[in-house]
Scaffold this active site. Sequence first.
Site, PDB file in Angstrom:
ATOM      1  CB  THR A  11      -0.939   0.025   1.223  1.00  0.00           C
ATOM      2  OG1 THR A  11      -0.157  -0.064   2.422  1.00  0.00           O
ATOM      3  CG2 THR A  11      -1.923  -1.133   1.172  1.00  0.00           C
ATOM      4  N   GLY A  12       2.155   1.158   0.168  1.00  0.00           N
ATOM      5  CA  GLY A  12       3.022   2.333   0.178  1.00  0.00           C
ATOM      6  C   GLY A  12       3.384   2.776  -1.234  1.00  0.00           C
ATOM      7  CE  LYS A  39      -0.418   1.530   9.800  1.00  0.00           C
ATOM      8  NZ  LYS A  39       0.186   2.706  10.466  1.00  0.00           N
ATOM      9  CB  SER A  40      -2.742  -1.459   5.317  1.00  0.00           C
ATOM     10  OG  SER A  40      -2.158  -0.285   5.819  1.00  0.00           O
ATOM     11  CB  CYS A 130      16.559   6.338  -4.230  1.00  0.00           C
ATOM     12  SG  CYS A 130      16.561   7.499  -2.852  1.00  0.00           S
ATOM     13  CD  GLN A 157      19.026  12.306  -2.038  1.00  0.00           C
ATOM     14  OE1 GLN A 157      20.210  12.405  -1.729  1.00  0.00           O
ATOM     15  NE2 GLN A 157      18.213  11.425  -1.474  1.00  0.00           N
ATOM     16  N   GLY A 161      11.239  10.702  -1.601  1.00  0.00           N
ATOM     17  CA  GLY A 161      12.180   9.849  -0.885  1.00  0.00           C
ATOM     18  C   GLY A 161      11.850   9.716   0.594  1.00  0.00           C
ATOM     19  CE  LYS A 215      20.694   5.213   4.630  1.00  0.00           C
ATOM     20  NZ  LYS A 215      19.269   5.550   4.471  1.00  0.00           N
ATOM     21  CG  HIS A 243      16.348  11.335  -5.844  1.00  0.00           C
ATOM     22  ND1 HIS A 243      15.246  11.981  -5.336  1.00  0.00           N
ATOM     23  CD2 HIS A 243      16.645  10.345  -4.937  1.00  0.00           C
ATOM     24  CE1 HIS A 243      14.892  11.417  -4.192  1.00  0.00           C
ATOM     25  NE2 HIS A 243      15.728  10.428  -3.938  1.00  0.00           N
TER      26      HIS A 243
END
Length: 340
Positions: A11-12, A39-40, A130, A157, A161, A215, A243
Amino acid sequence: MGYKVAIVGATGNVGREMLNILAERQFPIDEIIALASRKSMGSEVSFGDKTLKTKDLDTFDFTGWDMALFAVGSEATAKYAPIAAKAGCLVIDNSSLYRYDPQIPLIVPEVNPDAIEGYKNKMIIANPNCSTAQMVVALKPLHDRAKIKRVVVSTYQSVSGSGKEGLDELWNQTKGMYVPGQEVAHKVFTKQIAFNVIPHIDVFLDDGSTKEEWKMVAETKKIIDKSIKVTATCVRVPVFVGHSEAINIEFEEFIDEDEVRDILREAPGVMVIDKREDGGYVTPIECVGDYATFISRIRQDSTIDNGINLWCVSDNLRKGAALNAVQIAELYGRRILKKG
């Protein structure tokens, strides 16, 4: 032959994009399931012309499933990824949890496809950050030609994100600027993001860099070559999706800007749009929904020996997350499952 695929965190933003890309690329699927938190549960998501109702991740049995594409945070991944892997289901994880584990491959398929064999260690493959993913697609073919010594990158960015909350905060703050009394205070970001830029993504580390910057350093070394020196400044900008990166590269030997242009035109996953005229370059709004990493503004850097500057733009929800995960799934299907 099709595969049984689970989308974890369906769902994201990234989970939905994974479903879209799997359908667009006609990934061979016999069965697909959308998983989300309790919850979803029951929420509907689209997969091509089908509508899927999400099932409860907490009670799902991964036994018999070929692969699970994870698009949830590190905390949920730490709980559920080992369960899926133990059941024999390959985990392709979009969080940062496993990226720096030496036993878990960190893969960008255009860059280091042979690393796929490392899946055997833990049945988990990590998807890079990303901002790293789009950069290494551009760096690798150049590194193969003239070894890279050092990279200086500044990122611009987009708020996507930071997830849906970041998108909402930019939208609401922007609207609030024009409607007296509807100003919106910052919650997701450390300062106002509308009509502003914020040189701060993720937490600060002891050396003054942010974790996002760290990162990019660590992941570039793991994916391409540990000898490459990388320094990054990562900035959040008021762009919804896409980005951008200004990249300065110092090579071991001289390489001409025209050769760089030719190499990148032939590189997998790269699209060169580089005309020295008004509008002869790509901006974030133009890359949204596209699979490619776009390269523009290629030019010699005369201030250092063997230097090149370039501009790199990509849809972070696609190449930076969902698309790369699907490409890993395609690679796994071709190289591992079909052989088996």
